[in-house]
Design a protein around this motif. Structure first.
Motif, PDB file in Angstrom:
ATOM      1  N   VAL A   1      38.488 -46.755 114.168  1.00  0.00           N
ATOM      2  CA  VAL A   1      38.009 -46.293 112.868  1.00  0.00           C
ATOM      3  C   VAL A   1      37.542 -47.515 112.067  1.00  0.00           C
ATOM      4  O   VAL A   1      38.329 -48.428 111.803  1.00  0.00           O
ATOM      5  CB  VAL A   1      39.108 -45.545 112.088  1.00  0.00           C
ATOM      6  CG1 VAL A   1      38.568 -45.084 110.739  1.00  0.00           C
ATOM      7  CG2 VAL A   1      39.647 -44.372 112.893  1.00  0.00           C
ATOM      8  N   ARG A   2      36.258 -47.534 111.673  1.00  0.00           N
ATOM      9  CA  ARG A   2      35.738 -48.694 110.942  1.00  0.00           C
ATOM     10  C   ARG A   2      36.354 -48.766 109.541  1.00  0.00           C
ATOM     11  O   ARG A   2      36.419 -47.768 108.820  1.00  0.00           O
ATOM     12  CB  ARG A   2      34.215 -48.605 110.825  1.00  0.00           C
ATOM     13  CG  ARG A   2      33.587 -49.833 110.152  1.00  0.00           C
ATOM     14  CD  ARG A   2      32.091 -49.667 109.970  1.00  0.00           C
ATOM     15  NE  ARG A   2      31.377 -49.702 111.235  1.00  0.00           N
ATOM     16  CZ  ARG A   2      30.930 -50.814 111.810  1.00  0.00           C
ATOM     17  NH1 ARG A   2      31.151 -51.983 111.233  1.00  0.00           N
ATOM     18  NH2 ARG A   2      30.266 -50.759 112.949  1.00  0.00           N
ATOM     19  N   LEU A   3      36.803 -49.955 109.153  1.00  0.00           N
ATOM     20  CA  LEU A   3      37.331 -50.186 107.810  1.00  0.00           C
ATOM     21  C   LEU A   3      36.284 -50.821 106.915  1.00  0.00           C
ATOM     22  O   LEU A   3      36.145 -50.454 105.757  1.00  0.00           O
ATOM     23  CB  LEU A   3      38.575 -51.084 107.881  1.00  0.00           C
ATOM     24  CG  LEU A   3      39.772 -50.514 108.662  1.00  0.00           C
ATOM     25  CD1 LEU A   3      40.888 -51.539 108.703  1.00  0.00           C
ATOM     26  CD2 LEU A   3      40.262 -49.217 108.027  1.00  0.00           C
ATOM     27  N   ASP A   4      35.596 -51.824 107.454  1.00  0.00           N
ATOM     28  CA  ASP A   4      34.485 -52.445 106.750  1.00  0.00           C
ATOM     29  C   ASP A   4      33.587 -53.083 107.788  1.00  0.00           C
ATOM     30  O   ASP A   4      33.752 -52.846 108.995  1.00  0.00           O
ATOM     31  CB  ASP A   4      34.977 -53.463 105.695  1.00  0.00           C
ATOM     32  CG  ASP A   4      35.939 -54.493 106.286  1.00  0.00           C
ATOM     33  OD1 ASP A   4      35.670 -54.980 107.407  1.00  0.00           O
ATOM     34  OD2 ASP A   4      36.943 -54.812 105.636  1.00  0.00           O
ATOM     35  N   ALA A   5      32.636 -53.914 107.354  1.00  0.00           N
ATOM     36  CA  ALA A   5      31.655 -54.464 108.291  1.00  0.00           C
ATOM     37  C   ALA A   5      32.294 -55.326 109.378  1.00  0.00           C
ATOM     38  O   ALA A   5      31.776 -55.407 110.496  1.00  0.00           O
ATOM     39  CB  ALA A   5      30.612 -55.281 107.523  1.00  0.00           C
ATOM     40  N   GLY A   6      33.433 -55.958 109.068  1.00  0.00           N
ATOM     41  CA  GLY A   6      34.018 -56.882 110.033  1.00  0.00           C
ATOM     42  C   GLY A   6      35.333 -56.457 110.632  1.00  0.00           C
ATOM     43  O   GLY A   6      35.922 -57.196 111.442  1.00  0.00           O
ATOM     44  N   ARG A   7      35.858 -55.262 110.282  1.00  0.00           N
ATOM     45  CA  ARG A   7      37.183 -54.855 110.783  1.00  0.00           C
ATOM     46  C   ARG A   7      37.199 -53.376 111.134  1.00  0.00           C
ATOM     47  O   ARG A   7      36.474 -52.566 110.550  1.00  0.00           O
ATOM     48  CB  ARG A   7      38.268 -55.128 109.745  1.00  0.00           C
ATOM     49  CG  ARG A   7      38.455 -56.578 109.354  1.00  0.00           C
ATOM     50  CD  ARG A   7      39.586 -56.704 108.356  1.00  0.00           C
ATOM     51  NE  ARG A   7      39.368 -55.812 107.211  1.00  0.00           N
ATOM     52  CZ  ARG A   7      40.341 -55.361 106.415  1.00  0.00           C
ATOM     53  NH1 ARG A   7      41.591 -55.714 106.643  1.00  0.00           N
ATOM     54  NH2 ARG A   7      40.063 -54.567 105.410  1.00  0.00           N
ATOM     55  N   ALA A   8      38.076 -53.054 112.098  1.00  0.00           N
ATOM     56  CA  ALA A   8      38.286 -51.653 112.465  1.00  0.00           C
ATOM     57  C   ALA A   8      39.765 -51.407 112.672  1.00  0.00           C
ATOM     58  O   ALA A   8      40.528 -52.311 113.035  1.00  0.00           O
ATOM     59  CB  ALA A   8      37.507 -51.299 113.732  1.00  0.00           C
ATOM     60  N   LEU A   9      40.195 -50.175 112.448  1.00  0.00           N
ATOM     61  CA  LEU A   9      41.556 -49.740 112.721  1.00  0.00           C
ATOM     62  C   LEU A   9      41.584 -49.078 114.092  1.00  0.00           C
ATOM     63  O   LEU A   9      40.761 -48.215 114.392  1.00  0.00           O
ATOM     64  CB  LEU A   9      42.020 -48.744 111.657  1.00  0.00           C
ATOM     65  CG  LEU A   9      43.433 -48.180 111.812  1.00  0.00           C
ATOM     66  CD1 LEU A   9      44.472 -49.254 111.550  1.00  0.00           C
ATOM     67  CD2 LEU A   9      43.641 -46.988 110.869  1.00  0.00           C
ATOM     68  N   VAL A  10      42.531 -49.501 114.951  1.00  0.00           N
ATOM     69  CA  VAL A  10      42.706 -48.885 116.262  1.00  0.00           C
ATOM     70  C   VAL A  10      43.963 -48.023 116.204  1.00  0.00           C
ATOM     71  O   VAL A  10      45.044 -48.511 115.867  1.00  0.00           O
ATOM     72  CB  VAL A  10      42.845 -49.934 117.377  1.00  0.00           C
ATOM     73  CG1 VAL A  10      42.879 -49.247 118.739  1.00  0.00           C
ATOM     74  CG2 VAL A  10      41.711 -50.925 117.311  1.00  0.00           C
TER      75      VAL A  10
END
Length: 359
Positions: free
Chosen positions: A155-164
């Motif tokens: 799940v994308r959180l912002d341009a540089g991070r995602a939640l797995v």
């Protein structure tokens, strides 16, 4: 009880005569009970043999020369050194059995949490229970990748991070944040989730990592290079590469209740730093996974507790395939009640093993 695994003990210490052993044993038992130094006059009143304070002082001096005792102050009695505690644990400690009350509580509370089919909840309960029973900090270390998975999603959180999001067969949900490669298109997260979901069912993270790595060429054909990098970086957080173990600690506040045993607030601060250094705790607990039985680590025998003067009592537990998958234990001051806590830790590990083996 399976018993604990003793450390090598010097032959010279093993050859202490009966009088020296009895005096040494009484000093250690008094220290474990009170945390206070023991003097020759008090010893003369409680020893089963008739000895003058002067004779007892001579024996205490010999034990001090042997490295088993030390005097905290010039005029004070004696306390055991770490080497003395190790000798006591290996050669003189009389380990009993778990009391019926403790046995019933461990069985009932760990089994109740285990019936929810949530392994993490059961292990957290085991850690909390040991903390309450021992008045120390209860710890559990286990391999994260041992759980069978049924779902994974990015799940994308912002341009540089995602939640797995990882969901295990036993209902455990784990969330991790991973960094995204620069320029990753929005569709890549969906493609990565679909790619892994098609292969994840009933596999552990370790198995999934191995499969993805073995199919790297095919993966790169199915996904563009950015998505492949996302798959690898997301799995590396849990799989065979890097830190694939988790640590559960409960009851650190119990360690604040015995200021005399820890000597001062600075030592307590150091102990909390020890507990927060998760890699060192996990590495130490992993040593207890070798073979059967309870392992006891005292003070500077290991780098983790070299400053805080603490002890760890730990025992391994097994899964349904009878493979050792973790360790349960208690951390506390070196004057832990070893005779009571050793069988308690051993019994808790066996209860956890039975529940895991039945799944």
């Amino acid at each position: 009880m399976r018993g604990f695994v003793p450390q090598p003990t010097s032959r010279a210490l093993m050859e202490l005569n009966e009088r020296s052993r009895e005096i040494f044993r009484r000093i250690v038992e008094s220290y474990l009970a009170t945390g206070e130094p023991v003097g020759s006059r008090n010893l003369s009143r409680i020893l089963p043999m008739s000895l003058s304070p002067a004779s007892i002082r001579n024996v205490m001096s010999d034990l001090e020369v042997a490295g088993l005792l030390f005097s905290p102050h010039t005029s004070a009695g004696r306390l055991p050194t770490e080497a003395g505690l190790r000798f006591f644990v290996d050669a003189l400690l009389q380990v009993g059995d778990v009391t019926s009350e403790d046995r019933s509580r461990i069985e009932a509370e760990v089994r109740a949490s285990g019936q929810q089919k949530n392994t993490d909840a059961m292990l957290a309960e085991a850690s909390s229970l040991l903390s309450g029973l021992s008045r120390g900090a209860g710890v559990v270390a286990t391999t994260k990748s041992a759980a069978r998975l049924k779902h994974l999603e990015f799940v994308r959180l912002d341009a540089g991070r995602a939640l797995v999001v990882l969901v295990s067969e036993d209902g455990t949900v784990e969330n991790r944040i991973v960094d995204l490669p620069p320029g990753l298109p929005a569709t890549a997260l969906v493609e990565a989730s679909n790619y892994l979901s098609a292969r994840i069912r009933d596999r552990t993270l370790g198995e999934l990592v191995a499969e993805v790595e073995s199919e790297r060429a095919r993966a790169e054909a199915e996904l563009d290079s950015l998505t492949a990098r996302l798959v690898e970086s997301g799995l590396a957080s849990w799989g065979g590469r890097g830190d694939d173990r988790q640590l559960i600690v409960r009851g650190q506040a119990n360690l604040l209740e015995d200021l005399r045993a820890m000597e001062d607030l600075e030592r307590i601060r150091l102990l909390f730093e020890d507990l927060e250094t998760k890699k060192d705790v996990i590495d130490l607990l992993a040593r207890a996974e070798d073979g059967e039985g309870v392992r006891i680590f005292i003070g500077s025998e290991n780098k983790l507790f070299s400053l805080s003067g603490s002890s760890l009592i730990a025992a391994p537990f097994r899964d349904a395939s009878h493979k050792i998958v973790g360790v349960v234990g208690v951390i506390g001051p070196t004057r832990l009640n070893y005779a009571r806590i050793v069988p308690m830790v051993d019994y808790t590990a066996r209860v956890v093993s039975r529940l895991l083996e039945g799944r």
